[in-house]
Design an enzyme around this catalytic site. Structure first.
Site, PDB file in Angstrom:
ATOM      1  N   ALA A 188       0.756  -1.365  -0.139  1.00  0.00           N
ATOM      2  CA  ALA A 188      -0.051  -0.057  -0.018  1.00  0.00           C
ATOM      3  C   ALA A 188       0.930   1.435   0.030  1.00  0.00           C
ATOM      4  CB  ALA A 188      -0.764   0.216   1.059  1.00  0.00           C
ATOM      5  N   ASP A 189       0.292   2.308  -0.548  1.00  0.00           N
ATOM      6  CA  ASP A 189       0.971   3.611  -0.409  1.00  0.00           C
ATOM      7  C   ASP A 189       0.039   4.676  -0.103  1.00  0.00           C
ATOM      8  OD1 ASP A 189       3.401   5.283  -0.740  1.00  0.00           O
ATOM      9  OD2 ASP A 189       1.973   6.243  -2.227  1.00  0.00           O
TER      10      ASP A 189
END
Length: 203
Positions: free
Chosen positions: A73-74
């Site tokens: 994830a970012d």
């Protein structure tokens, strides 16, 4: 409630906040990360950018763990379609907070799920409105050190919450992982199932 995944689960992130949120599923997982040059990743929109970075974060981990489900994830903060990343120093942190003061910004998290040579990607958007911040508050908050290693120079799960007037959307998305959306995506992909009472829990 507890869940189990159909394959071993790996979180491709060292973020303690993402680890805590993923733990809500009650399914065991390992943490494995690879270095990624985020500045070399591009996107035609804020959502595309965070999704592309999320995919890059998980790609190498997935290539080395092909029998697992790899989640990466970012999370980024955007105002006026400009990304406010993790501040490199105190002055940058102060400038970020001045930009956010008294305004509404967007927090977007891109999530990539790798499994069986497939990559499923989705993103979540949350609107966050800040109170107007005084220079004294900004200076004191930055001096506390809470602003560092956080997109937008604040943590909503810490004392940074005192700056937040309103949240429109998924709170956990701002923390760093839209866990409700992730659960639903895993369920849709048939990668997770509920462990009923008394059932053997091997995974």
């Amino acid at each position: 409630m507890k869940f189990k995944t159909t394959k071993p689960l790996i979180l491709a992130s060292a973020s303690p906040r993402r680890k805590d949120l993923l733990s809500l599923l009650g399914a065991p997982f390992d943490v494995k990360t690879m270095e990624v040059d985020e500045h070399s990743v591009f996107g035609l929109s804020p959502a595309e950018l965070v999704c592309n970075i999320a995919m890059e974060k998980g790609l190498q981990v997935a290539e080395h763990n092909q029998q697992a489900i790899v989640i990466s994830a970012d999370t980024m903060v955007f105002i006026d379609d400009e990304a406010l990343g993790k501040p490199e120093n105190a002055e940058m942190a102060k400038n970020h907070l001045r930009r956010l003061s008294g305004r509404t910004h967007t927090v977007i998290t891109g999530v990539a799920i790798y499994f069986d040579d497939i990559c499923s990607v989705f993103f979540e958007k949350t609107k966050v409105t800040f109170f107007t911040l005084s220079e004294e508050w900004i200076s004191n908050y930055v001096a506390s050190g809470d602003c560092f290693d956080k997109a937008g120079a604040y943590g909503i799960q810490t004392v940074g919450a005192l700056m937040v007037e309103h949240v429109n959307g998924d709170y956990n998305n701002v923390v760093g992982l839209p866990i409700a959306g992730l659960y639903r995506e895993l369920k849709h992909l048939e990668l997770i199932e509920h462990v009923t009472a008394g059932a053997r829990y091997d995974n």
